[in-house]
Design an enzyme around this catalytic site. Sequence first.
Site, PDB file in Angstrom:
ATOM      1  CB  THR A  99      15.479   8.285 -27.188  1.00 60.67           C
ATOM      2  OG1 THR A  99      15.079   8.977 -28.391  1.00 60.67           O
ATOM      3  CG2 THR A  99      15.287   6.788 -27.385  1.00 60.67           C
ATOM      4  CD  GLU A 128      16.975   2.953 -27.475  1.00 60.02           C
ATOM      5  OE1 GLU A 128      17.077   3.801 -28.369  1.00 60.02           O
ATOM      6  OE2 GLU A 128      17.538   3.082 -26.349  1.00 60.02           O
ATOM      7  CE  LYS A 168      39.805   5.135 -37.674  1.00 59.65           C
ATOM      8  NZ  LYS A 168      38.914   4.431 -38.607  1.00 59.65           N
ATOM      9  CD1 TRP A 214      39.204   4.471 -33.974  1.00 64.33           C
ATOM     10  CD2 TRP A 214      37.664   3.249 -32.919  1.00 64.33           C
ATOM     11  NE1 TRP A 214      38.217   4.211 -34.874  1.00 64.33           N
ATOM     12  CE2 TRP A 214      37.242   3.456 -34.256  1.00 64.33           C
ATOM     13  CE3 TRP A 214      36.846   2.517 -32.081  1.00 64.33           C
ATOM     14  CZ2 TRP A 214      36.056   2.961 -34.753  1.00 64.33           C
ATOM     15  CZ3 TRP A 214      35.656   2.006 -32.562  1.00 64.33           C
ATOM     16  CH2 TRP A 214      35.267   2.228 -33.892  1.00 64.33           C
TER      17      TRP A 214
END
Length: 543
Positions: free
Chosen positions: A185, A331, A440, A445
């Site tokens: 990654t 992944e 937030k 959100w």
Amino acid sequence: MFGQMMERQLLISSIARHAELQHPRREIVSITADNPRHRYTYQEAFARSRKLANALSRLGLQQGDRVATLAWNDYRHFEVYYAVSGSGFVCHTVNPRLFEDQIVYIINHAEDRWLFLDPVFVPLIEKLQSRLPKLEGCIVLTDDAHMPQTQLPRARSYESFIASESDSFEWPEFDERTASSLCYTSGTTGDPKGVLYSHRSTVLHCYASAMPDAMSLSAHEVVLPVVPMFHVNAWGLPYSCAMVGAKLVFPGSKMGDAETLQSLIEEERVTFAAGVPTVWQGLVAYLEKTGKRVDTLTHVLSGGSAVPLALMDLLKGRHDVEVVHAWGMTETSPIGTIRSMSPEANALPEERRDALRARQGRTVFGVELKVADDDGKEVPRDGKTFGALKVRGPWVAAGYYKRNGDDVFESDGWFNTGDVATICPLGYMQITDRTKDVIKSGGEWISSIELENLAVAHPAVAQAAAIAIPHPKWQERPLLVAVLKPGASLSREELLQYFAGKVAKWWIPEDVVFVEKLPLTATGKLSKLQLRQQFVGYQFPPG
């Protein structure tokens, strides 16, 4: 009772065998440092891969040993892909855009024994070699005529390395679960983490990604992988294109050069291309500036971050190019979802179809998705309720290489992606944010991605990013950081007013800052981490 079917292992070498027999004369075209337009066939490519396999067999490598690459998208890198994995070793693709410390970390962590590298990266590895104690030797991806002077260990040119070898080599048979390749990654939070793919996972991913409702690949396509071979196997295209016999066009180090990409598309008659949104933004800007065309190009696959609807409409309206959203991760090999339009979706009114076009798509067979709340309970697929996106499937990682205890791999078999998403009743998934990027405000959100997509829909805005800034009353409020198009003029007030009526009033950014450019990660994605660091301590204007 078991079925009475042959047990044949799913191996990467089987793709090579098939391509050589069924698509021997299909072309692979490359730009390399020593050849502006190299051209040969699949038959020639796999003959050279076998020569390389013979050369590798003389290095004393054992099954499972890691062989690294530090290279661009070209035909020699393609040969290394197949020779290393097909021989039973692990092809570890190293991202040259990582920081030097990260490159040192992953080569040492993987315990790479040999490194195949492009000539341009020789100075980098010379600088780092004292920190790479387990690296036994380096093969430079060029010929003797273009071989740079170097003190790298056991260094020689690729062409001299394979020159005396026979192209007769019997690919070994082994368990399909054997490790085939390794990719780390980008390490935006902490050290990069290794994802170790198997032959089985790679071949299954190859099958699924080529299907009509995925990339829709066939021998009739001419494919330009702008997504790099040094990251997530160029989204599997070196395997899937060989499987179906599609012509491959590799841009070498010119992946970010719009002029070169347009030339390759036009001259090689490219029909399909894959890359991150910044690539298509650059290409569109070049086409608009020069008036040049990409007439053969019918569709591009875009992933890594959300593609603004305005960019999709521009490519479709002016250039007749369909932009297909995709989502995946290192992944997930990486394909998880692709936005293919179902008959039910096509029957919807235009406004609702556009809403689906902006989503990242439906899963390909083999991948399962769910969205869960904070308690881990799956939320309704209503297109509105969002939560943590989780995934599982035969080409999804079950853990990280040489690491234990990562809580993203859950005990019930799901991988928690770190994305926040919704799934609609027709199965279309939409990323609304990364968990760490969501804003937030006042306990509610706000999707930074939706704010960014709206901002770039403004005709004066080239790029935009929304980040959370601490606020004394509302906990957090969105700050919009924008890049204007060349020659464009736009005020803070005008851009904020543009949001009115398009989102809830409390979603409208608290402020706008114009910058010359936005920071990108090593894989070409917008780096919110760097952007947040850049604006640490920022204070909103009073009022």
